[in-house]
Design a protein around this motif. Structure first.
Motif, PDB file in Angstrom:
ATOM      1  N   ASP A 258       0.852  -1.194   0.000  1.00 52.85           N
ATOM      2  CA  ASP A 258       0.000   0.000   0.000  1.00 52.85           C
ATOM      3  C   ASP A 258       0.882   1.236   0.000  1.00 52.85           C
ATOM      4  O   ASP A 258       1.853   1.335   0.775  1.00 52.85           O
ATOM      5  N   VAL A 259       0.551   2.175  -0.875  1.00 49.56           N
ATOM      6  CA  VAL A 259       1.351   3.388  -1.017  1.00 49.56           C
ATOM      7  C   VAL A 259       0.978   4.369   0.082  1.00 49.56           C
ATOM      8  O   VAL A 259      -0.203   4.616   0.343  1.00 49.56           O
ATOM      9  N   LYS A 260       1.974   4.939   0.714  1.00 47.56           N
ATOM     10  CA  LYS A 260       1.742   5.946   1.744  1.00 47.56           C
ATOM     11  C   LYS A 260       1.553   7.322   1.093  1.00 47.56           C
ATOM     12  O   LYS A 260       2.119   7.603   0.049  1.00 47.56           O
ATOM     13  N   GLY A 261       0.738   8.149   1.715  1.00 44.40           N
ATOM     14  CA  GLY A 261       0.602   9.519   1.243  1.00 44.40           C
ATOM     15  C   GLY A 261      -0.768   9.906   0.737  1.00 44.40           C
ATOM     16  O   GLY A 261      -1.022  11.074   0.490  1.00 44.40           O
ATOM     17  N   GLY A 262      -1.676   8.945   0.536  1.00 43.66           N
ATOM     18  CA  GLY A 262      -3.028   9.316   0.160  1.00 43.66           C
ATOM     19  C   GLY A 262      -3.264   9.384  -1.333  1.00 43.66           C
ATOM     20  O   GLY A 262      -2.416   9.024  -2.156  1.00 43.66           O
ATOM     21  N   VAL A 263      -4.449   9.918  -1.673  1.00 44.66           N
ATOM     22  CA  VAL A 263      -4.948   9.829  -3.045  1.00 44.66           C
ATOM     23  C   VAL A 263      -4.173  10.694  -4.036  1.00 44.66           C
ATOM     24  O   VAL A 263      -4.184  10.426  -5.231  1.00 44.66           O
ATOM     25  N   ARG A 264      -3.461  11.717  -3.560  1.00 47.80           N
ATOM     26  CA  ARG A 264      -2.737  12.593  -4.483  1.00 47.80           C
ATOM     27  C   ARG A 264      -1.280  12.170  -4.681  1.00 47.80           C
ATOM     28  O   ARG A 264      -0.525  12.839  -5.391  1.00 47.80           O
ATOM     29  N   THR A 265      -0.861  11.075  -4.076  1.00 49.11           N
ATOM     30  CA  THR A 265       0.495  10.571  -4.244  1.00 49.11           C
ATOM     31  C   THR A 265       0.711  10.133  -5.689  1.00 49.11           C
ATOM     32  O   THR A 265      -0.160   9.514  -6.299  1.00 49.11           O
TER      33      THR A 265
END
Length: 412
Positions: A258-265
């Motif tokens: 899972d990518v950290k940083g949210g939807v705008r990453t």
């Protein structure tokens, strides 16, 4: 032939109507066509005659006078002549008008992509309603209202009072309005319904333009274009991205991160990979409801690294008083970590404090090499950079000088 059957009338308007019938039960031959007549009984000059093909079983009468009674007759034909005539009388309607606007719009059964619209129809304008048109308006979270657009149309359901609206966008605020249509035209628009919000759903698509940005010996960095807000299908705080990585050769297990940083990453780095290895990578979006589709696969490869093993089966054999034969085996594929382009042999003179001598060999020296040595006892060993193979001793034949030799792989 016998008389035609089931003579009937539909779409009765002020100046037109449609006549339908079925072929005779007793054909008495091959039906070659039909004859039709219509007239106002009290006006003999009004009689009209039409000859029709044998495939025609309905006919649209036009140019009639409103609120007038007409006698309509139909007969079948064969090669022997005209059959019995079937007659009926029908009155045209009053002139139609524009329909009235629907009212009392109520929205229910709301799901992520559909909603049920109940309404009270307006006046039909003295003729049948041929179409219902539903418009929707999206209302943003900041209260900004988009333009009204048609979201649904329903034809040939003149007595409707309920419509199922499909193809809505999940987690979106809507208002609806509608109008009804008859042969004259469209009614005014109804008053808008109350504002509703469709339910959340998993994302319908995946981030676009997944591509490799950079690679190291043990990591790959990828970038992508984030989902547009219209594709979240839920609250932005619940939306994220997930990558799936696996080796092209099938070794090992699939990894998901899972990518950290949210939807705008827009990028992330996958660590802990094997050097000089082909990988396949996909990305998907997810939210609190569930995951969306996986993207198309992108291929990538980590960069070269120093070999992770030492040359095996290193052996040194005295050939003469001034030469030794040094042999070794190729490094296993899993330990190469790149393209082997050469070997490094380190010659160390026993019982001497002088620095070792090193020799670099091209990759075609994969099995053996002959070394000229001086006057010391000979020993040979191999290494891969800082890790050395155990020392191999060679018995000194008469007048053989002695030395120590170390072999390693290397990359430029």
């Amino acid at each position: 032939p016998g008389p035609v059957r089931h003579l009937s009338f539909t779409e009765i308007l002020d100046t037109s109507l449609q006549v339908s019938w079925a072929e005779p039960e007793d054909k008495n031959g091959i039906i070659t066509g039909y004859m039709m007549w219509w007239e106002v009984p009290s006006i003999k000059s009004s009689r009209v005659e039409r000859s029709l093909s044998n495939s025609t079983v309905q006919y649209q009468l036009t140019g009639l006078t409103s609120t007038t009674a007409y006698m309509i007759q139909v007969a079948a034909l064969t090669g022997a002549g005209q059959g019995a005539v079937t007659s009926s009388t029908i009155s045209t309607g009053v002139p139609p008008e524009l329909p009235g606007a629907p009212s009392n719009l109520v929205i229910s059964n709301i799901s992520p992509r559909t909603a049920t619209l109940r309404f009270h129809p307006g006046s039909d304008g003295k003729t049948a309603i041929s179409r219902w048109i539903v418009e929707g308006q999206v209302v943003k979270e900041d209260g900004k209202e988009e333009e009204w657009r048609v979201v649904y149309q329903k034809d040939n359901k003149p007595n409707a009072d309920t419509l199922e609206i499909p193809s809505l966008t999940p987690y979106t605020q809507y208002r609806f309005r509608m109008q009804q249509v008859n042969i004259v035209g469209s009614s005014p628009m109804s008053a808008p319904s109350r504002q509703i919000q469709t339910l959340q759903a998993a994302p319908d698509t995946y981030p676009s333009n997944l591509s490799l940005v950079s690679a190291t010996q043990t990591s790959l960095c990828f970038s992508w274009k984030p989902l547009p807000e219209s594709e979240y299908n839920s609250s932005p705080e619940t939306v994220g991205y997930r990558l799936r990585v696996w080796r092209t050769d099938g070794d090992g297990e699939d990894r998901t991160e899972d990518v950290k940083g949210g939807v705008r990453t827009t990028d992330t780095t996958i660590e802990g990979l094997s050097p000089w290895t082909h990988y396949q990578v996909q990305i998907q979006a997810f939210n609190s409801i569930g995951p969306g589709l996986w993207s198309q696969t992108v291929a990538a490869r980590t960069t070269e690294s120093a070999p992770s093993g030492s040359p095996a089966n290193v052996n040194a054999e005295a050939v003469s008083s001034s030469r030794i034969m040094l042999t070794w085996s190729s490094l296993p594929e899993a330990q190469r970590n790149g393209v082997i382009i050469g070997y490094k042999v380190i010659i160390h003179h026993a019982q001497s404090t002088s620095h070792p001598t090193s020799v670099c060999l091209p990759v075609d020296h994969t099995e053996q090499h002959v070394y000229h040595v001086n006057r010391w006892e000979v020993a040979a060993s191999s290494s891969s950079f800082n890790t050395f193979h155990p020392l191999l001793n060679v018995e000194k034949p008469p007048l053989i000088p002695c030395c120590a030799s170390l072999v390693s792989y290397f990359h430029f």
